[in-house]
Write an enzyme that holds these catalytic residues in place. Sequence first.
Site, PDB file in Angstrom:
ATOM      1  N   SER A   1       0.824  -1.221   0.000  1.00 49.31           N
ATOM      2  CA  SER A   1       0.000   0.000   0.000  1.00 49.31           C
ATOM      3  C   SER A   1       0.851   1.261   0.000  1.00 49.31           C
ATOM      4  CB  SER A   1      -0.951  -0.001   1.204  1.00 49.31           C
ATOM      5  OG  SER A   1      -0.221  -0.088   2.412  1.00 49.31           O
TER       6      SER A   1
ATOM      7  N   ASN B   1      -2.573  -1.751  13.378  1.00 50.53           N
ATOM      8  CA  ASN B   1      -4.029  -1.610  13.302  1.00 50.53           C
ATOM      9  C   ASN B   1      -4.517  -0.330  13.983  1.00 50.53           C
ATOM     10  OD1 ASN B   1      -3.706  -4.056  12.124  1.00 50.53           O
ATOM     11  ND2 ASN B   1      -4.686  -5.269  13.736  1.00 50.53           N
TER      12      ASN B   1
ATOM     13  N   THR C   1     -38.913  24.744 -13.871  1.00 54.01           N
ATOM     14  CA  THR C   1     -39.221  23.424 -13.317  1.00 54.01           C
ATOM     15  C   THR C   1     -39.376  22.531 -14.545  1.00 54.01           C
ATOM     16  OG1 THR C   1     -41.602  23.854 -13.311  1.00 54.01           O
ATOM     17  CG2 THR C   1     -40.429  24.338 -11.278  1.00 54.01           C
ATOM     18  N   HIS C   2     -38.907  21.324 -14.459  1.00 50.06           N
ATOM     19  CA  HIS C   2     -38.940  20.392 -15.611  1.00 50.06           C
ATOM     20  C   HIS C   2     -38.215  20.985 -16.824  1.00 50.06           C
ATOM     21  CE1 HIS C   2     -42.231  18.526 -13.282  1.00 50.06           C
ATOM     22  NE2 HIS C   2     -42.664  19.762 -13.153  1.00 50.06           N
TER      23      HIS C   2
ATOM     24  N   SER D   1     -11.985  23.657 -29.364  1.00 52.37           N
ATOM     25  CA  SER D   1     -12.061  22.381 -30.068  1.00 52.37           C
ATOM     26  C   SER D   1     -10.829  22.238 -30.943  1.00 52.37           C
ATOM     27  CB  SER D   1     -13.328  22.351 -30.927  1.00 52.37           C
ATOM     28  OG  SER D   1     -13.195  21.405 -31.968  1.00 52.37           O
TER      29      SER D   1
ATOM     30  N   LYS E   1     -15.617  26.808 -31.576  1.00 51.18           N
ATOM     31  CA  LYS E   1     -16.123  26.242 -30.327  1.00 51.18           C
ATOM     32  C   LYS E   1     -15.505  26.840 -29.070  1.00 51.18           C
ATOM     33  CE  LYS E   1     -18.683  23.480 -29.786  1.00 51.18           C
ATOM     34  NZ  LYS E   1     -18.493  22.013 -29.702  1.00 51.18           N
TER      35      LYS E   1
ATOM     36  N   ASN F   1     -16.013  25.466 -25.178  1.00 54.12           N
ATOM     37  CA  ASN F   1     -16.719  24.429 -24.427  1.00 54.12           C
ATOM     38  C   ASN F   1     -16.559  24.580 -22.916  1.00 54.12           C
ATOM     39  OD1 ASN F   1     -17.383  23.264 -26.927  1.00 54.12           O
ATOM     40  ND2 ASN F   1     -15.486  22.078 -26.945  1.00 54.12           N
TER      41      ASN F   1
ATOM     42  N   GLU G   1     -18.485  20.288 -17.358  1.00 51.61           N
ATOM     43  CA  GLU G   1     -18.817  18.917 -17.764  1.00 51.61           C
ATOM     44  C   GLU G   1     -18.102  17.901 -16.874  1.00 51.61           C
ATOM     45  OE1 GLU G   1     -18.472  18.273 -22.071  1.00 51.61           O
ATOM     46  OE2 GLU G   1     -18.910  20.395 -22.310  1.00 51.61           O
TER      47      GLU G   1
ATOM     48  N   TYR H   1      -9.941  -5.826  13.020  1.00 48.66           N
ATOM     49  CA  TYR H   1      -9.210  -5.421  11.819  1.00 48.66           C
ATOM     50  C   TYR H   1      -9.159  -6.579  10.819  1.00 48.66           C
ATOM     51  CZ  TYR H   1      -5.718  -3.835   8.546  1.00 48.66           C
ATOM     52  OH  TYR H   1      -5.082  -3.472   7.390  1.00 48.66           O
TER      53      TYR H   1
ATOM     54  N   GLN I   1      -7.598  -1.890   4.293  1.00 47.60           N
ATOM     55  CA  GLN I   1      -6.591  -1.113   3.562  1.00 47.60           C
ATOM     56  C   GLN I   1      -7.216  -0.424   2.328  1.00 47.60           C
ATOM     57  OE1 GLN I   1      -2.483  -2.626   3.136  1.00 47.60           O
ATOM     58  NE2 GLN I   1      -2.939  -2.759   0.956  1.00 47.60           N
TER      59      GLN I   1
ATOM     60  N   LYS J   1      -8.299   3.721   1.801  1.00 43.94           N
ATOM     61  CA  LYS J   1      -7.519   4.940   1.558  1.00 43.94           C
ATOM     62  C   LYS J   1      -7.654   5.527   0.163  1.00 43.94           C
ATOM     63  CE  LYS J   1      -4.462   3.152   4.892  1.00 43.94           C
ATOM     64  NZ  LYS J   1      -5.356   1.979   4.886  1.00 43.94           N
TER      65      LYS J   1
HETATM   66  N1  ARG Z   1      -1.323  -1.094   5.265  1.00 51.48           N
HETATM   67  C1  ARG Z   1      -2.270  -1.576   6.228  1.00 51.48           C
HETATM   68  C2  ARG Z   1      -3.600  -0.848   6.099  1.00 51.48           C
HETATM   69  O1  ARG Z   1      -3.614   0.165   5.503  1.00 51.48           O
HETATM   70  C3  ARG Z   1      -1.720  -1.355   7.596  1.00 51.48           C
HETATM   71  C4  ARG Z   1      -2.276  -2.259   8.627  1.00 51.48           C
HETATM   72  C5  ARG Z   1      -1.772  -3.608   8.419  1.00 51.48           C
HETATM   73  N2  ARG Z   1      -2.122  -4.439   9.534  1.00 51.48           N
HETATM   74  C6  ARG Z   1      -2.031  -5.736   9.431  1.00 51.48           C
HETATM   75  N3  ARG Z   1      -2.388  -6.406  10.463  1.00 51.48           N
HETATM   76  N4  ARG Z   1      -1.575  -6.323   8.362  1.00 51.48           N
HETATM   77  O2  ARG Z   1      -4.625  -1.287   6.574  1.00 51.48           O
END
Ligand code: ARG
Length: 457
Positions: A22, A109, A154-155, A276, A282, A284, A289, A316, A321, A324
């Site tokens: 990650s 965690n 409206t509409h 364009s 044009k 735009n 959009e 957990y 993960q 994010k």
């Molecule tokens: N990269 C992990 C996450 O974002 C970190 C936590 C990992 N914990 C584990 N027990 N493997 O969730």
Amino acid sequence: MTLWHGRFSGGMDDAMAAYTVSLPFDQQLFQEDLDGSRAHVQGLVHGGLLTSDEGAALLDALSVVNEELVGGTFVFDKADEDIHTAVERRVTELAGPTGAKLHTGRSRNDQVATDLRLWTKRNLALVKTDLLTFCDILTARATAAGETYLPGYTHVQRAQPVLLAHHFYAHGWSLLRDVDRLHDCMIRLDVSPLGAGALAGSSLPLDPDYTASLLGFARRFENSMDAVSDRDFVAEALFVLAMIGIHLSRMGEELVLWSSEEFGFCTLDDGFASGSSMLPQKKNADAAELARGKTGRLVGNLTGLLVTLKGLPLSYNRDLQEDKEPLFDSVNQVRLGLQAMGGAYATLQIHGVAMQRAADGGAIAAIDLAEYLVVKGTPFREAHAIVADLVRRSLDDGRELTELVANSEHFDEDATALLLPGVAVTRRTTPGGAGPTPVAEQAVRFARALDAAKQRV
Ligand code: ARG
């Protein structure tokens, strides 16, 4: 080397590493990870688990890591699976045996939950600033619009004339509700998970209240299992961000319509339009959009996370993960969208004459004729039928409504004045209505609400 090498005889397979890593995206959390680690180190000193010299050595190492990460000189290792692993590995290199004490009583965690809450708190505050700036722009546009009016729809059919200022404030109120939603979400996310450990707390003398206050959180977690597995705050943030995106999308759709030759209500500034590659004439509304188009991924980010969370047993799970990337993406896209659309609105050239021409034509003041009859004692349903009949005849025979009203047995002479250009909008006098009197009052109330939102932290 992994953080858990003792239990394993071999290294991680490349395919496994590539799939589970990650670091490419959670690097964004480095500032929050360092803040969390600093608080944790202070907590360990506070609990007598580190001497103050050891604590100082770790804080020094964390400062070096900060400089390296900020300066772009931090060298990542192939085995750095995430930002937490990378920071701890580097602290250990810098602080020697003391570095090995950094993770005492902590798990990734509770660490990652802490980092993400800090990041969300900080970034939602930035989204709030962008929203407030947009509200300032809408206020300025509403003020500058003066008495200009346009058809309210409206509409997508012309319905009744409204002040342009009223139209701008309509968008303003929706963005103020988003600010309110952000505040609400930030109250619930303002909880420190640090000290929850892997899931059950610790046998060591940790003080989650102490580290929560060091990190500026309003409070600590109540339940360690909930602390490491709760991602409600991410889902709530993604909902608020999707809602902002939906508001931007609706505003964008309107700009697309308004700037078309068919409407001719406005011209986008060159800085907020594109041309364009083929058609020389044009201009735009691409930002508008994209405000519409990018809403798809904002809703997708929310939906994706909800599906990820659904069915996860406590506590957990690595699935988490997946929280994010959608969050980072939605925050980024919404901030860019607010800034680009805010700029488009701030620089928009309004064609008041075309707006008013559209609002003066046809039978847009038909309701005023019906209400004229109501005031004279005709039941509304009957009045509606009388005016509808005149409108139909006007359309069928190609005659002006004014002429038909002037010749109608139901109306006195003064009724035709209701159809004069610019009259209908002045007759919307009820609180919150679209005419000059209530809009002047609304301006004061909007300014007050905006100011209150700015004061609120
Ligand atoms: N990269 C992990 C996450 O974002 C970190 C936590 C990992 N914990 C584990 N027990 N493997 O969730």
